[in-house]
Design a protein around this motif. Structure first.
Motif, PDB file in Angstrom:
ATOM      1  N   CYS A 305       6.963  34.474  73.681  1.00  0.00           N
ATOM      2  CA  CYS A 305       8.003  34.919  72.741  1.00  0.00           C
ATOM      3  C   CYS A 305       7.493  34.712  71.319  1.00  0.00           C
ATOM      4  CB  CYS A 305       9.262  34.075  72.875  1.00  0.00           C
ATOM      5  SG  CYS A 305      10.035  34.159  74.470  1.00  0.00           S
ATOM      6  N   GLY A 306       7.945  35.545  70.400  1.00  0.00           N
ATOM      7  CA  GLY A 306       7.678  35.353  68.974  1.00  0.00           C
ATOM      8  C   GLY A 306       6.196  35.211  68.678  1.00  0.00           C
ATOM      9  N   THR A 307       5.865  34.101  68.036  1.00  0.00           N
ATOM     10  CA  THR A 307       4.481  33.858  67.641  1.00  0.00           C
ATOM     11  C   THR A 307       3.553  33.780  68.855  1.00  0.00           C
ATOM     12  OG1 THR A 307       5.056  32.834  65.558  1.00  0.00           O
ATOM     13  CG2 THR A 307       3.020  32.076  66.567  1.00  0.00           C
ATOM     14  N   ALA A 308       4.015  33.176  69.913  1.00  0.00           N
ATOM     15  CA  ALA A 308       3.185  33.065  71.124  1.00  0.00           C
ATOM     16  C   ALA A 308       2.875  34.467  71.663  1.00  0.00           C
ATOM     17  CB  ALA A 308       3.905  32.233  72.169  1.00  0.00           C
ATOM     18  N   SER A 353       3.108  29.120  75.382  1.00  0.00           N
ATOM     19  CA  SER A 353       4.255  28.484  74.731  1.00  0.00           C
ATOM     20  C   SER A 353       3.829  27.203  74.018  1.00  0.00           C
ATOM     21  CB  SER A 353       5.328  28.153  75.779  1.00  0.00           C
ATOM     22  OG  SER A 353       6.402  27.484  75.180  1.00  0.00           O
ATOM     23  N   GLN A 354       4.157  27.124  72.761  1.00  0.00           N
ATOM     24  CA  GLN A 354       3.879  25.893  72.012  1.00  0.00           C
ATOM     25  C   GLN A 354       4.690  24.740  72.612  1.00  0.00           C
ATOM     26  OE1 GLN A 354       4.279  22.667  69.904  1.00  0.00           O
ATOM     27  NE2 GLN A 354       6.080  23.960  69.571  1.00  0.00           N
ATOM     28  N   GLY A 356       6.457  24.647  75.370  1.00  0.00           N
ATOM     29  CA  GLY A 356       6.460  24.528  76.828  1.00  0.00           C
ATOM     30  C   GLY A 356       7.857  24.482  77.411  1.00  0.00           C
ATOM     31  N   ALA A 405       8.698  27.249  61.861  1.00  0.00           N
ATOM     32  CA  ALA A 405       7.760  28.376  61.923  1.00  0.00           C
ATOM     33  C   ALA A 405       6.428  27.908  62.490  1.00  0.00           C
ATOM     34  CB  ALA A 405       7.561  28.958  60.535  1.00  0.00           C
ATOM     35  N   GLU A 494      11.036  34.949  58.760  1.00  0.00           N
ATOM     36  CA  GLU A 494      11.790  33.806  59.288  1.00  0.00           C
ATOM     37  C   GLU A 494      11.996  32.690  58.270  1.00  0.00           C
ATOM     38  OE1 GLU A 494       8.189  32.089  62.039  1.00  0.00           O
ATOM     39  OE2 GLU A 494      10.208  31.475  62.540  1.00  0.00           O
ATOM     40  N   VAL A 609      13.417  27.052  71.870  1.00  0.00           N
ATOM     41  CA  VAL A 609      14.566  27.866  72.267  1.00  0.00           C
ATOM     42  C   VAL A 609      14.821  27.678  73.760  1.00  0.00           C
ATOM     43  CG1 VAL A 609      15.579  30.179  72.190  1.00  0.00           C
ATOM     44  CG2 VAL A 609      14.019  29.441  70.397  1.00  0.00           C
TER      45      VAL A 609
HETATM   46  C1  F6R Z   1       7.892  31.750  65.005  1.00  0.00           C
HETATM   47  C2  F6R Z   1       8.216  30.847  66.092  1.00  0.00           C
HETATM   48  C3  F6R Z   1       8.808  31.399  67.319  1.00  0.00           C
HETATM   49  C4  F6R Z   1       8.116  30.789  68.556  1.00  0.00           C
HETATM   50  C5  F6R Z   1       8.822  31.259  69.826  1.00  0.00           C
HETATM   51  C6  F6R Z   1       8.129  30.761  71.064  1.00  0.00           C
HETATM   52  O1  F6R Z   1       7.293  31.087  63.948  1.00  0.00           O
HETATM   53  O2  F6R Z   1       8.006  29.666  65.998  1.00  0.00           O
HETATM   54  O3  F6R Z   1       8.733  32.777  67.353  1.00  0.00           O
HETATM   55  O4  F6R Z   1       6.785  31.178  68.550  1.00  0.00           O
HETATM   56  O5  F6R Z   1      10.135  30.796  69.816  1.00  0.00           O
HETATM   57  O6  F6R Z   1       8.103  29.369  71.101  1.00  0.00           O
HETATM   58  P1  F6R Z   1       7.175  28.591  72.086  1.00  0.00           P
HETATM   59  O7  F6R Z   1       5.759  28.869  71.691  1.00  0.00           O
HETATM   60  O8  F6R Z   1       7.540  27.159  71.924  1.00  0.00           O
HETATM   61  O9  F6R Z   1       7.443  29.118  73.462  1.00  0.00           O
END
Ligand code: F6R
Length: 612
Positions: A305-308, A353-354, A356, A405, A494, A609
């Motif tokens: 999702c998003g950045t990942a 996922s950052q 996880g 972010a 964001e 999230v």
């Molecule tokens: C953007 C941001 C989000 C996350 C996304 C996924 O700066 O932080 O778009 O990248 O919510 O989050 P993870 O990597 O924790 O699954």
């Protein structure tokens, strides 16, 4: 998103709860609360419930007038889902004897509420319904608190991480999880609870990560875990690797700037022991695939999702360049989980996922596993749910990312996935003359990132201040610079709330060119390479329509008459977009500080999230 903390021990519970909640602030929240219970020696303890809308400092103000020496309590930061941010909707919620904090969503709360006629509901939350449901089992003394929680959870549908206490037994906390993380910190004569291990750092190094479907009864010196079906669970105590320095600002004004500046080191951590420049090869132990299994991969599915997701898109462009006979599909987890997509048997899925803990990404992981496809995690948070549920994985090891972010995680996720692609290419026998340039540049990247950050910070700061009146921005790139432009636009929108969108340069004429006017500025990523001349023509087209262009390039001969140019002078070519992304990160940071906005905790957003 919402955060949970809990304490039972010999010390002042309020102190730990407040300091723990502060540690969880970065996750995003709109109200907070704590309850502690005094063991008054009688039949019932005395509860002190304090809740406040807004920042934890508001809670602290109230707390100053309600100081207690209680030794047990639970606390919560709430990120509103059901019901507006308000004191009444803030947790803990009380029902009869019990107090409850809850992360997640109880989907069948309306149906459950209809049967809970004895409870007078005060809030609009699904969490109060769960509290009332637990109390309905508990109130007559037929069930212990643990058993009442189990009975209630058997009826609840949805996701939860919960902690509950009762005034009838001010010596124990009951916690449970399904889809929302919970960690139990094992201390000396104290037990701590948190939804994120960072709240425990400095208190204990020993932690038990609860699994879905488990419920634990903790006192100051005992932890008993069982499943909802009453099967006993023998807990595995793990070490918390994070240290205090990693979760502090370390002299920077904001975590975001600290994390941008940390990238030379954080990427070096990702690469540690994995790159062999002499041999021109990379080695990843974690995925656990044999050479034959790697050779047989024909399809890579990348989910995030998003950045990942952007990191996955970028890695996909690279992997296709050097890996023969392979297709790469990068998908948005929230979409993919509901698609009826066929996954070819010879696929491997990378789950990125950052934290996880991202609910949609986790749901995809489970769905993909059900189809018998091998899953590999590209995860940062050690011990997180995704890290534990994948078949194998590569931790990116960037350390805690506190600012909402994501910055350093992007860089390392993209490179870790490229390295995974390289291990496939190596197994497939791709000539080392093809792979070596990638390996060499990867090894040089930490230093190049360091040099680029030093080179561009000041010019970017100046330029960003000039553009901070704009409300609209277009980010442009082609090939590997296109996903990079997408990531740049996400960063800007964001944190600075500028309406920034990214387009592939080649798509401009198919619609977005109509937007170009004085309300917009354009940030153009212009790497050297095969498509350089085409990009230059695309820029001319924007200029001809009065565009306000900031160009970011590593071509020192770039001489178009754009408003501003940021030049990157390192000799990195293949991964120049990674360096250009540093410019986008700094641009977003300085534009946001110039506007005086909250850099680390942008409005409406949460770090992890954990709800759909
Ligand atoms: C953007 C941001 C989000 C996350 C996304 C996924 O700066 O932080 O778009 O990248 O919510 O989050 P993870 O990597 O924790 O699954």
């Amino acid at each position: 998103m919402c955060g949970i903390v809990g304490y039972v021990g010999e010390k002042n519970a309020q102190d730990f709860l407040i300091s723990g909640l502060k540690r969880l602030e970065y996750r995003g929240y709109d109200s907070a609360g704590i309850v502690t219970i005094k063991d008054a020696g009688g039949e019932k303890g005395e509860a002190t419930l304090i809740r406040a809308k807004g920042k934890i400092s508001n809670l602290e103000e109230k707390l100053a007038k309600n100081k207690r020496e209680d030794k047990i309590g639970i606390g919560h930061t709430r990120w509103a889902t059901h019901g507006e941010p308000s004191e009444t909707n803030a947790h803990p919620h009380q029902a009869g004897y019990i107090y409850l904090v809850h992360n997640g969503i109880i989907e069948n709360y309306k149906e459950l509420k209809e049967h809970l006629t004895e409870h007078e509901f005060k809030s609009e939350t699904d969490s109060e319904v769960l509290a009332a449901l637990i109390n309905s089992f508990y109130k007559d003394g037929k069930y212990s608190l643990t058993d009442a929680v189990v009975q209630a959870l058997k009826l609840a549908k949805g996701t939860y991480g919960i902690a509950a206490v009762s005034v009838l037994n001010p010596a124990e906390i009951v916690v449970a999880r399904s889809g929302s993380p919970l960690v139990i910190g094992v201390g000396h004569d104290e037990t701590l609870i948190a939804s994120d291990a960072s709240a425990l750092v400095g208190h204990t190094k020993r932690a038990i990560y609860l699994n879905d479907g488990e419920v634990a009864t903790v006192t100051r010196n005992s932890i008993e875990i069982k499943t909802l079906n009453a099967e006993p669970v023998s807990a595995k105590v793990e070490e918390i690797e994070t240290n205090l320095a990693a979760i502090q600002k370390g002299g920077y004004e904001h975590f975001l700037l600290k994390e941008i500046m940390e990238q030379p080191n954080s990427l070096a951590e990702t690469l540690r022991g994995r790159v062999n420049v002499a041999e021109g090869s990379v080695r990843l132990g974690g995925p656990g695939l044999t050479e034959t299994e790697l050779r047989n991969i024909r399809h890579l599915l990348i989910v995030g999702c998003g950045t990942a997701y952007h990191a996955g898109l970028l890695a996909g462009y690279y992997i296709e360049q050097f890996t023969p006979e392979i297709t790469v599909e990068t998908v948005i987890a929230s979409e993919y989980r509901y698609r009826q997509a066929y996954i070819p048997r010879d696929s491997v899925a990378l789950i990125v996922s950052q934290s996880g803990e991202t609910a949609d990404t986790l749901a995809c992981l489970r769905e993909i596993k059900k189809q018998g496809i091998r899953t590999i995690g590209i995860v940062n948070a050690i011990g997180s749910t995704i890290a534990r549920e994948v078949d194998g994985g590569t931790y990116v090891h960037v350390g805690p990312e506190i600012s909402v972010a994501s910055t350093k995680a992007f860089t390392s996720q993209a490179i870790a996935m490229v390295m995974f692609g390289l291990t496939i290419a190596q197994a497939k026998g791709v000539k080392s003359s093809i792979l070596r340039p990638y390996v060499n540049e990867i090894a040089k990247l930490p230093e190049a990132i360091s040099a680029t950050l030093k080179e561009v910070e000041e010019p970017v700061k100046e330029i960003a201040a000039k553009y901070c009146k704009y409300e609209h921005a277009i980010y442009l790139g082609r090939d590997t610079a296109y996903p990079t432009a997408m990531e740049g636009a996400l960063k800007l929108k964001e944190i600075s709330y500028v309406d920034a969108n990214a387009y592939a340069f080649g798509e401009l004429k198919h619609g977005p060119l109509a937007l170009v006017d004085d309300r917009f500025f354009e940030l153009a990523l212009v790497p050297k390479g095969e498509l350089y001349d085409k990009v230059v023509s695309n820029i001319q087209e924007v200029l001809a329509r009065g565009g306000h262009i900031v160009a970011v390039t590593n071509n020192l001969g770039f001489d178009l008459d754009v408003e501003n140019v940021v030049k990157i002078t390192t000799n990195i070519e293949i991964f120049a977009p990674i360096l250009m992304n540093l410019v986008s990160q700094l641009f977003a940071y300085y534009m946001t500080t110039a506007k005086g906005l909250n850099v680390d905790q942008p409005r409406n957003l949460a770090k992890s999230v954990t709800v759909e």
